[in-house]
Scaffold this motif. Structure first.
Motif, mmCIF file in Angstrom:
data_model
loop_
_atom_site.group_PDB
_atom_site.id
_atom_site.type_symbol
_atom_site.label_atom_id
_atom_site.label_comp_id
_atom_site.label_asym_id
_atom_site.label_seq_id
_atom_site.Cartn_x
_atom_site.Cartn_y
_atom_site.Cartn_z
ATOM 1 N N ASP A 1 0.856 -1.181 0.000
ATOM 2 C CA ASP A 1 0.000 0.000 0.000
ATOM 3 C C ASP A 1 0.891 1.228 0.000
ATOM 4 N N ASP A 2 0.293 2.413 0.148
ATOM 5 C CA ASP A 2 1.074 3.644 0.120
ATOM 6 C C ASP A 2 2.038 3.744 1.304
ATOM 7 N N PHE A 3 1.669 3.134 2.425
ATOM 8 C CA PHE A 3 2.553 3.184 3.586
ATOM 9 C C PHE A 3 3.855 2.426 3.334
ATOM 10 N N SER A 4 3.772 1.325 2.584
ATOM 11 C CA SER A 4 5.000 0.583 2.284
ATOM 12 C C SER A 4 5.916 1.409 1.387
ATOM 13 N N PHE A 5 5.319 2.242 0.526
ATOM 14 C CA PHE A 5 6.137 3.153 -0.279
ATOM 15 C C PHE A 5 6.763 4.219 0.614
ATOM 16 N N ASP A 6 5.999 4.731 1.571
ATOM 17 C CA ASP A 6 6.544 5.716 2.514
ATOM 18 C C ASP A 6 7.762 5.158 3.249
ATOM 19 N N ARG A 7 7.682 3.900 3.638
ATOM 20 C CA ARG A 7 8.794 3.259 4.340
ATOM 21 C C ARG A 7 10.042 3.235 3.466
ATOM 22 N N ALA A 8 9.867 2.892 2.196
ATOM 23 C CA ALA A 8 11.009 2.863 1.277
ATOM 24 C C ALA A 8 11.591 4.251 1.085
ATOM 25 N N LEU A 9 10.734 5.242 0.985
ATOM 26 C CA LEU A 9 11.193 6.625 0.846
ATOM 27 C C LEU A 9 11.964 7.053 2.097
ATOM 28 N N PHE A 10 11.481 6.640 3.245
ATOM 29 C CA PHE A 10 12.156 6.952 4.511
ATOM 30 C C PHE A 10 13.559 6.339 4.528
ATOM 31 N N TYR A 11 13.689 5.090 4.059
ATOM 32 C CA TYR A 11 15.009 4.455 3.987
ATOM 33 C C TYR A 11 15.951 5.267 3.097
ATOM 34 N N VAL B 1 6.035 -6.955 -7.890
ATOM 35 C CA VAL B 1 4.891 -6.036 -7.938
ATOM 36 C C VAL B 1 3.664 -6.776 -8.482
ATOM 37 N N PRO B 2 2.576 -6.841 -7.717
ATOM 38 C CA PRO B 2 1.367 -7.508 -8.214
ATOM 39 C C PRO B 2 0.741 -6.710 -9.356
ATOM 40 N N ARG B 3 0.046 -7.410 -10.223
ATOM 41 C CA ARG B 3 -0.515 -6.765 -11.415
ATOM 42 C C ARG B 3 -1.403 -5.556 -11.095
ATOM 43 N N PRO B 4 -2.266 -5.608 -10.052
ATOM 44 C CA PRO B 4 -3.101 -4.433 -9.771
ATOM 45 C C PRO B 4 -2.306 -3.181 -9.399
ATOM 46 N N LEU B 5 -1.068 -3.351 -8.940
ATOM 47 C CA LEU B 5 -0.252 -2.193 -8.538
ATOM 48 C C LEU B 5 0.768 -1.785 -9.604
ATOM 49 N N GLN B 6 0.794 -2.481 -10.722
ATOM 50 C CA GLN B 6 1.800 -2.207 -11.743
ATOM 51 C C GLN B 6 1.675 -0.781 -12.292
ATOM 52 N N ALA B 7 0.480 -0.388 -12.682
ATOM 53 C CA ALA B 7 0.285 0.948 -13.258
ATOM 54 C C ALA B 7 0.567 2.040 -12.230
ATOM 55 N N LYS B 8 0.145 1.823 -10.982
ATOM 56 C CA LYS B 8 0.388 2.835 -9.949
ATOM 57 C C LYS B 8 1.877 2.951 -9.646
ATOM 58 N N THR B 9 2.575 1.820 -9.676
ATOM 59 C CA THR B 9 4.017 1.845 -9.434
ATOM 60 C C THR B 9 4.725 2.684 -10.487
ATOM 61 N N GLU B 10 4.405 2.412 -11.753
ATOM 62 C CA GLU B 10 5.082 3.119 -12.845
ATOM 63 C C GLU B 10 4.615 4.564 -12.987
ATOM 64 N N GLY B 11 3.340 4.827 -12.627
ATOM 65 C CA GLY B 11 2.801 6.169 -12.834
ATOM 66 C C GLY B 11 2.913 7.100 -11.645
ATOM 67 N N ARG C 1 5.475 -9.497 -10.223
ATOM 68 C CA ARG C 1 5.364 -10.707 -9.411
ATOM 69 C C ARG C 1 5.335 -11.934 -10.300
ATOM 70 N N ARG C 2 6.130 -12.932 -9.924
ATOM 71 C CA ARG C 2 6.104 -14.217 -10.609
ATOM 72 C C ARG C 2 5.902 -15.300 -9.561
#
Length: 350
Positions: free
Chosen positions: A141-151, A170-180, A199-200
């Motif tokens: 979710d967005d919080f996991s991205f916040d954690r990475a940004l904090f690192y 990266v799961p398929r539902p989050l692919q577009a949000k990740t790239e965009g 994700r594989r």
């Protein structure tokens, strides 16, 4: 040339990224070694860090496991005042492992902050071992991205070079949000992105055997089917009327339900199910075991309640083994196809 420190949160796939990069750099002609200064707790003298065994065999390292993973940290490590002794042992092991290598890929602890009190956390070791960092990001979710940004911000404040961020599994539902959204946000703040790996299931989904090991349950049926992959966890708490519609939504799933819910267990066995996890220590109806045997679905009995069992299952992540040649090959393919490994290598040379 700098070394490379792979860090991230639990379950992010740090070791798989390390394995893929190590194979790629080795194929490019570099002598690559693997080192893990702080491993997971070992509860017996003959227990070894599985990640270290995997990398040692894949890279054909001569160094003993005791040098590759010189220290295993427990959650009460501060109880023993042996910091100087342990730090000296880790540094000596690193010198032995790195002696003939062009670069060392260093695998981070469970979290980058582990053992910060002793200045033996990932960031302190990155500085000590002249390493640039790759942050492996597992998106939930967005919080996991916040954690990475904090690192990233912490690395920058501590003066550790960042060779790149890799969004992994990266799961398929989050692919577009990740790239965009996520990738541009990191780049706007000046943090390099080295790849987005989708994700594989072959290397990201845990096996039935890994769940069984975490739960310690009794295998009632399907001892020979523990290699099956589990892509989803479904809690059997619905009524029978809605069960089939609900259960059909997920493929290759683990269904967790009370041992007394024979109706739901039989319904689950008519859908794509990898394992039945029966909770509460309640043995199922013989019809359930007979149908599971027919369908080739393992049945595992545990004495935890359903909530506790699911909590433990959510902590399980996939661990490749040296004999899994297909999985090892996929980690290399992911780096070659989805990552800018050249930029990571250039960062190590600068």
């Amino acid at each position: 040339m700098k070394n490379l420190y792979i860090m991230g949160a639990p379950g992010s796939g740090k070791t798989m990224v390390a394995l893929g990069l190590a194979q790629k750099f080795q194929a490019e002609g570099y002598k690559v070694a693997y080192f893990k200064p702080v491993g997971a707790p070992c509860f017996s003298p003959d227990q070894y860090d599985a990640d270290a065994v995997l990398l040692k065999e894949t890279l054909q390292m001569a160094a003993p496991i005791a040098d590759i993973v010189p220290f295993c940290a427990g959650s009460s490590y501060l109880s023993g005042n042996r910091r100087k002794e342990k730090l000296a042992a880790i540094e000596a092991a690193f010198q032995r492992v790195s002696a003939d290598a062009d670069l060392v890929i260093i695998d981070g602890a469970m979290f980058p902050f582990v053992m910060c009190s002793w200045e033996m956390d990932d960031i302190s070791f990155a500085r000590r071992f002249n390493a640039a960092a790759v942050v492996v990001i597992k998106l939930e979710d967005d919080f996991s991205f916040d954690r990475a940004l904090f690192y990233n911000e912490h690395l920058q404040l501590k003066g550790i070079p960042i060779a790149g961020n890799i969004f992994n599994g990266v799961p398929r539902p989050l692919q577009a949000k990740t790239e965009g959204i996520f990738v541009p946000l990191l780049q706007e703040k000046g943090y390099p992105v080295a790849g987005v790996i989708p994700r594989r299931a072959e290397i990201s989904s845990p096996t039935v055997a890994e769940y069984q090991a975490a739960l310690g349950g009794e295998i009632l049926v399907g001892q020979d089917r523990l290699h099956l992959l589990v892509e989803d966890i479904v809690i059997g708490a619905m009524t029978l009327d809605s069960a089939l519609r609900y259960l059909r939504r997920s493929a290759d799933k683990a269904v967790v339900l009370g041992g007394d819910r024979a109706d739901l267990a039989l319904a689950a066995l008519e859908t794509s199910t990898s394992v039945l996890i029966l909770t509460g220590g309640l043995y199922p109806d013989v019809k359930v075991l007979a149908r599971a045997e027919e369908k080739g679905v393992p049945v595992i009995l545990v004495h935890y309640d359903t909530y506790t069992a699911v909590e433990k299952m959510h902590r399980v992540s996939r661990h490749l083994r040296p004999e899994d040649k297909n999985g090892i090959r996929i980690t290399l393919e992911n780096i070659e196809e989805y990552c800018n490994w050249q930029a990571v290598l250039e960062a190590l040379k600068s």
